[in-house]
Design a protein around this motif. Structure first.
Motif, PDB file in Angstrom:
ATOM      1  N   LEU A  63      24.769  94.355  26.263  1.00 53.67           N
ATOM      2  CA  LEU A  63      25.823  93.943  25.343  1.00 53.67           C
ATOM      3  C   LEU A  63      26.046  94.903  24.184  1.00 53.67           C
ATOM      4  CD1 LEU A  63      24.961  90.162  25.225  1.00 53.67           C
ATOM      5  CD2 LEU A  63      26.764  91.270  26.545  1.00 53.67           C
ATOM      6  N   ARG A 123      27.988  94.016  33.284  1.00 52.00           N
ATOM      7  CA  ARG A 123      28.881  93.938  32.124  1.00 52.00           C
ATOM      8  C   ARG A 123      30.168  93.155  32.426  1.00 52.00           C
ATOM      9  NH1 ARG A 123      28.250  97.034  27.740  1.00 52.00           N
ATOM     10  NH2 ARG A 123      26.997  98.496  28.915  1.00 52.00           N
ATOM     11  N   GLU A 124      30.750  93.385  33.581  1.00 53.37           N
ATOM     12  CA  GLU A 124      32.004  92.697  33.929  1.00 53.37           C
ATOM     13  C   GLU A 124      31.789  91.188  34.039  1.00 53.37           C
ATOM     14  OE1 GLU A 124      30.823  95.413  35.770  1.00 53.37           O
ATOM     15  OE2 GLU A 124      32.042  96.760  34.551  1.00 53.37           O
ATOM     16  N   ARG A 161      31.262  89.663  30.534  1.00 49.54           N
ATOM     17  CA  ARG A 161      32.543  89.622  29.799  1.00 49.54           C
ATOM     18  C   ARG A 161      33.380  88.438  30.249  1.00 49.54           C
ATOM     19  NH1 ARG A 161      34.222  95.887  30.058  1.00 49.54           N
ATOM     20  NH2 ARG A 161      32.981  96.583  28.295  1.00 49.54           N
ATOM     21  N   LYS A 220      34.461  85.137  28.002  1.00 53.74           N
ATOM     22  CA  LYS A 220      35.860  84.747  27.801  1.00 53.74           C
ATOM     23  C   LYS A 220      36.054  83.275  28.147  1.00 53.74           C
ATOM     24  CE  LYS A 220      38.050  89.225  28.396  1.00 53.74           C
ATOM     25  NZ  LYS A 220      38.879  90.083  29.250  1.00 53.74           N
ATOM     26  N   ALA A 238      28.796  83.472  23.594  1.00 58.09           N
ATOM     27  CA  ALA A 238      28.657  84.765  22.899  1.00 58.09           C
ATOM     28  C   ALA A 238      27.891  84.578  21.598  1.00 58.09           C
ATOM     29  CB  ALA A 238      30.026  85.378  22.633  1.00 58.09           C
TER      30      ALA A 238
END
Length: 128
Positions: free
Chosen positions: A46, A68-69, A72, A76, A82
């Motif tokens: 991150l 990472r994808e 993310r 969202k 987060a």
């Protein structure tokens, strides 16, 4: 980032202290034990930081890798996650910094004790 599905790992950090004579003393200190449902590698994923700890399997381990994808997309969809992960990162960083400080203090203490013994040995040898 990795999530432990099964197994136990130890988290350790390395610390080094440079002595007056230029030599470097190093120590590896265990700061946590993680198991089923725990995770690691979040800071590198991150924050793009270099690894700050080493992970050693203490049993057979099954891990799930989160790229990472994926993280993310998950953040969202679940924005509160987060914040929770940010809190966990700050807490781990604080814990690691405290552990590093304690390990450095211990290394320095050992070096001071060695120096004292060396002085006593030199005095003993000179007076013999």
């Amino acid at each position: 980032m990795f999530i432990i599905a099964e197994g136990v790992v130890e988290v350790s950090i390395n610390v080094s202290v440079q002595e007056e004579n230029g030599e470097t003393k190093s120590s590896s200190n265990i700061v946590a034990t993680l198991s089923d449902g725990d995770y690691f590698g979040e800071m590198a994923l991150l924050c793009g930081e270099n690894r700050t700890a080493n992970i050693t399997a203490k049993t057979d381990v099954v891990l799930y890798e989160i790229n990472r994808e994926t993280i993310r997309a998950f953040m969202k969809q679940y924005p509160d996650f987060a914040r929770q992960l940010s809190v966990a990162i700050v807490e781990r960083n604080s814990k690691n910094e405290i552990a590093k400080t304690e390990a450095i203090d211990e290394l320095n203490k050992k070096e001071d004790e060695i120096s004292e013994f060396m002085k006593a040995f030199k005095t003993f040898l000179v007076n013999d």
